[in-house]
Design an enzyme around this catalytic site. Structure first.
Site, PDB file in Angstrom:
ATOM      1  N   LYS A  18       0.821  -1.218   0.000  1.00  0.00           N
ATOM      2  CA  LYS A  18       0.000   0.000   0.000  1.00  0.00           C
ATOM      3  C   LYS A  18       0.853   1.265   0.000  1.00  0.00           C
ATOM      4  O   LYS A  18       0.526   2.228  -0.680  1.00  0.00           O
ATOM      5  CB  LYS A  18      -0.941   0.018   1.213  1.00  0.00           C
ATOM      6  CG  LYS A  18      -2.064  -0.990   1.185  1.00  0.00           C
ATOM      7  CD  LYS A  18      -3.154  -0.639   2.177  1.00  0.00           C
ATOM      8  CE  LYS A  18      -2.645  -0.470   3.589  1.00  0.00           C
ATOM      9  NZ  LYS A  18      -2.027  -1.689   4.154  1.00  0.00           N
ATOM     10  N   ARG A  92     -11.621   0.386   8.478  1.00  0.00           N
ATOM     11  CA  ARG A  92     -11.259  -0.959   8.928  1.00  0.00           C
ATOM     12  C   ARG A  92     -12.432  -1.719   9.526  1.00  0.00           C
ATOM     13  O   ARG A  92     -12.317  -2.903   9.806  1.00  0.00           O
ATOM     14  CB  ARG A  92     -10.124  -0.882   9.957  1.00  0.00           C
ATOM     15  CG  ARG A  92      -8.804  -0.424   9.361  1.00  0.00           C
ATOM     16  CD  ARG A  92      -7.667  -0.651  10.324  1.00  0.00           C
ATOM     17  NE  ARG A  92      -6.373  -0.342   9.721  1.00  0.00           N
ATOM     18  CZ  ARG A  92      -5.204  -0.614  10.279  1.00  0.00           C
ATOM     19  NH1 ARG A  92      -5.184  -1.183  11.468  1.00  0.00           N
ATOM     20  NH2 ARG A  92      -4.086  -0.305   9.677  1.00  0.00           N
ATOM     21  N   ARG A 170      -1.463 -12.295  11.949  1.00  0.00           N
ATOM     22  CA  ARG A 170      -1.944 -10.933  11.671  1.00  0.00           C
ATOM     23  C   ARG A 170      -2.734 -10.893  10.370  1.00  0.00           C
ATOM     24  O   ARG A 170      -3.751 -10.190  10.264  1.00  0.00           O
ATOM     25  CB  ARG A 170      -0.761  -9.976  11.595  1.00  0.00           C
ATOM     26  CG  ARG A 170      -0.172  -9.595  12.941  1.00  0.00           C
ATOM     27  CD  ARG A 170       1.152  -8.861  12.776  1.00  0.00           C
ATOM     28  NE  ARG A 170       1.020  -7.649  11.997  1.00  0.00           N
ATOM     29  CZ  ARG A 170       2.038  -7.048  11.386  1.00  0.00           C
ATOM     30  NH1 ARG A 170       3.250  -7.570  11.445  1.00  0.00           N
ATOM     31  NH2 ARG A 170       1.844  -5.936  10.712  1.00  0.00           N
TER      32      ARG A 170
END
Length: 222
Positions: A18, A92, A170
């Site tokens: 990103k 998110r 994660r």
């Protein structure tokens, strides 16, 4: 009234590229880059009222509540004014996505899809200069001197949470958390997925897409 303002979101797992893609979008299209995480940290550093509230949660290792994050994001969007902007890694949660749509209708949502094995391998070679946050990757973004920051010459470190087993977890948590957001944008027909193993593969797809979308946006009413 016709507008040249373009509003977009870019999503992607940690270490999906990103940062690199964002920089290229800013350089190519002139969008204002908005990173809620960076903004929250800046508010903490400057000890603003928003920063004081956020710091309490950040110090406890907790997620900053939606209302604080949204105030931070919407305040920055207001500051940007009549310029095209890109939100990086936000929203998110579904609640954040819904509140953002209610306030700022989007033109596009870009989602970077990089295989987990590529991300894990990429992160294994990641070294960080902690004071500045500069990141290096062995093999494609090496420091000039192994183990040393290019600017200061200080030591680079590898974080414990960059270990393969931690990264794998994660990534799983990220996908579980983002699924409602991706589904939400899919229903709105806003999201476009870009797949690849490297930024070199993904960027040409993103560039072509945005060239077409921005041309279209200037000829339509918001």
């Amino acid at each position: 009234m016709l507008t040249k303002v373009f509003r977009m979101v870019m999503l992607g797992a940690p270490a999906s590229g990103k940062g690199t893609i964002s920089k290229r979008i800013v350089d190519k299209f002139g969008f204002v880059h908005i990173s809620p995480g960076d903004m929250l940290r800046l508010n903490v550093v400057h000890n603003t009222e928003l920063g004081k509230k956020a710091k309490k949660f950040m110090n406890e290792g907790k997620l900053v509540p939606d209302d604080i994050v949204m105030k931070c994001v919407l305040s920055r969007i207001t500051e940007v004014g009549n310029k095209s902007w890109m939100l990086d890694g936000f929203p998110r949660t579904l609640a954040q996505a819904e509140r953002l749509s209610a306030s700022e209708p989007l033109h596009a949502v870009i989602n970077l899809e990089v295989p987990h094995d590529v991300i894990i391998e990429r992160v294994k070679g990641r070294w960080i200069h902690l004071p500045s946050g500069r990141v290096y990757n062995v093999g494609f973004n090496d420091p000039k001197v192994p183990g040393k920051d290019d600017v200061t010459g200080e030591d680079l470190v590898q974080r414990d949470d960059d270990k393969p087993e931690v990264v794998a977890r994660r990534l799983q948590v990220y996908e579980e958390m983002l699924r409602p957001v991706l589904d939400y944008y899919q229903k709105q027909e806003l999201i476009t997925n870009f797949k690849g193993r490297t930024t070199a593969e993904i960027w040409p797809q993103v560039e072509k897409f945005l060239l077409e979308k921005t041309r279209s946006a200037v000829a339509k009413r918001v």
